[in-house]
Design a protein around this motif. Structure first.
Motif, short mmCIF file in Angstrom:
data_model
loop_
_atom_site.label_atom_id
_atom_site.label_comp_id
_atom_site.label_asym_id
_atom_site.label_seq_id
_atom_site.Cartn_x
_atom_site.Cartn_y
_atom_site.Cartn_z
N ASN A 155 42.52 83.03 77.25
CA ASN A 155 43.04 82.49 75.98
C ASN A 155 41.91 82.08 75.04
OD1 ASN A 155 45.05 81.54 74.14
ND2 ASN A 155 44.58 79.45 74.81
N ARG A 199 46.13 81.62 71.53
CA ARG A 199 47.49 81.09 71.32
C ARG A 199 47.59 80.44 69.93
NH1 ARG A 199 51.35 81.78 75.46
NH2 ARG A 199 53.05 80.31 75.26
N SER A 258 46.90 86.09 74.54
CA SER A 258 47.30 84.74 74.11
C SER A 258 48.31 84.12 75.08
CB SER A 258 47.88 84.78 72.69
OG SER A 258 48.96 85.69 72.63
#
Ligand code: FMN
Length: 501
Positions: free
Chosen positions: A3, A438, A284
């Motif tokens: 991420n 994200r 993500s």
């Protein structure tokens, strides 16, 4: 952690910029006669009919979008749940088009009217509905039964025990069926997953507030867990947001054993895949509950403005109830060149930028609002920056920028004719530094929820509005140096509708 390898986001974001994004094929063509079915069909599952009462409960759209959403101890029954689903994503009008037949239009706007966002319901026993996992079928106002039993704890585990989720009697999950929208928009579709969830969420938050039922947008969860519960293949249909609705005194009990789902369902007419969408989505994803727990932290973003500020005008009060505004809402297809008033613009800005109850939200929104005022009575034509903290506008440049406004909105007439164009721009570097890849999802959805609120506020005031797409870097250039390092997330055009004779 994948991420935080954020070059994945820059690759996707830069690659899907209009006009020269390398991940887009400029010769791609889509004809509306190829429009996929906008409904996911479950075969041979028990269905529950939703009683639908559209009677307004007396809260105006302007109040509903800006009410503090912190009601306690409320449990919706099936009737109220049906209203929440209907006013979020139900069919509000049907329009016949030559050669295409009749098209169902929905409560919230959606790029290309492709309606690629599905809603699932996970609930305990509520009045009129047994505990279970259901899919919302807006065409027939029914729920498809996917599992029976109380699986709320499974969802709250996946959110690392997010407090609203742990105490909600009903939890909604919004998903995106990639190919239903990418058939037209190619890999830029992944942005639309958040844009078109965001406009629905604006309605969901408003209708739950009107009912004095708490709701919150949750974007941090273990993606694979949600797919497992709903029986989704993540490369085709992916969870985007979770919305806990209401609050119970008791926490959810342990969930029943999770059987594999063996139900036939068709979510899209096409099996096309854009690897860029899947790559961006996977990069993500949050993989474990521990990762979700450490991801959920408040971000601090500051506004930068000079001393010379123009205070917003008067707030207009409107009595039309939310439900009527949602049913009347559409995307304006032709604006007149007439001005709106500064009080109308002020009312829209004031109400639509009220804080969204979300797991990523701090006091300040993740995007800054930049405005081109083409025709606003009481406000000099020019470009502006909205200083939320001071309820004011800062003028960046004065002048007639209609041509720029039309140009930035993909050279369409709508942004040229509109009274104002409103650009949502984010400091993506900073947001990705904090939230990782994200953060891209979060920045997009945050802007889109405010955009959805602007649709409702504009229609409440008797004006027209439409979402628009844009030439990414031209927008940054136009508002620079102020908007240097800002990326465009969303665009709204607002004005008076041209009267049709
Ligand atoms: C994020 C977003 C971007 C949009 N972009 C455009 C656009 O560039 N041009 C356009 O004519 N309509 C645009 N629309 C309007 C959609 O076509 C419209 O929402 C859809 O046809 C559904 O109709 P309705 O909003 O009247 O219910 C956009 C809508 C959204 C939500």
């Amino acid at each position: 952690m994948q991420n935080y390898e954020t070059e994945a986001t820059w690759h996707y974001h830069n690659g899907t910029k209009h006009p020269n994004g390398m991940l887009l094929n400029r010769f791609h063509a889509y004809h509306p006669s190829h429009r996929p079915s906008p409904y996911k069909i479950y075969k041979n599952v028990p269905q529950v009919s939703i009683p639908l009462d559209k009677t307004p409960i007396g809260i105006s759209a302007l109040d509903a979008i800006s009410m503090e959403n912190s009601y306690r101890h409320t449990i919706p029954d099936l009737g109220v749940l049906g209203r929440i689903l209907y006013f979020s994503s139900g069919i509000t009008k049907k329009i016949k088009f030559q050669g295409l037949g009749e098209i169902d239009f929905r409560a919230a706007s959606c790029t290309g009217a492709l309606y690629h966002i599905e809603i699932y319901i996970i609930c305990k026993d509520i009045s009129g509905l047994e505990a279970g996992v259901y899919h919302f079928d807006p065409k027939h106002m029914k729920l498809d039964t996917i599992r029976l039993g109380d699986f709320r704890k499974f969802i709250s585990n996946a959110t690392a025990e997010e407090q609203f989720t742990s105490q909600a009697p009903v939890i909604l999950v919004f998903t995106d069926v990639f190919s239903r929208n990418s058939i037209k928009y190619q890999s830029r579709e992944y942005r639309h997953a958040f844009w078109d969830s965001g406009t629905i969420l604006a309605n969901t938050l408003a209708i739950t507030s009107a009912h004095k039922i708490s709701s919150k947008v949750i974007t941090g969860f273990v993606d694979s867990k949600i797919c497992q519960l709903l029986g989704l293949s993540i490369s085709e249909e992916a969870p985007i947001a979770i919305v806990p609705i209401g609050q119970t005194v008791q926490e959810a009990p342990a969930f029943p054993p999770l059987q594999e789902i063996n139900i036939e369902a068709v979510s899209s007419d096409y099996e096309i895949e854009y690897p860029e969408i899947n790559a961006m989505h996977e990069s993500s994803c949050l993989l474990t509950e521990a990762e979700v727990a450490s991801w959920r932290r408040q971000i601090t973003l500051e506004e930068k403005y000079s001393a010379r500020l123009i205070p917003l005008g008067k707030n207009i009060t409107v009595q039309e109830p939310l439900e009527k505004t949602i049913i009347r809402r559409g995307s304006t297809r032709k604006f007149s060149l007439e001005p709106i008033t500064f009080d109308q613009l002020s009312t829209i800005l004031n109400h639509a930028t009220s804080r969204t109850n979300a797991d990523f939200a701090s006091q300040k929104s993740l995007s800054d609002i930049y405005i081109i005022a083409n025709a606003v009575d009481g406000l000099e034509s020019g470009s502006y920056y909205f200083v939320k903290e001071k309820n004011s506008l800062e003028q960046l440049r004065k002048g007639n920028f209609r041509h720029a406004s039309g140009n930035l909105g993909l050279d369409q007439d709508l942004p040229y004719d509109a009274s104002v164009t409103i650009f949502f721009m984010s400091n993506l570097d900073k947001i990705l530094g904090h939230f990782g890849n994200r953060g891209y999802r979060v920045a997009q959805i945050d802007a889109a929820i405010t955009g959805g609120k602007m649709y409702l506020a504009s229609y409440a005031l008797g004006l027209g509005a439409t979402g628009l797409t844009f030439y990414d870097d031209l927008v940054t250039n136009f508002f620079s140096p102020h908007a240097e390092n800002r990326e465009t997330m969303f665009l709204m055009a607002i004005g008076k509708k041209e009267k049709t004779t």
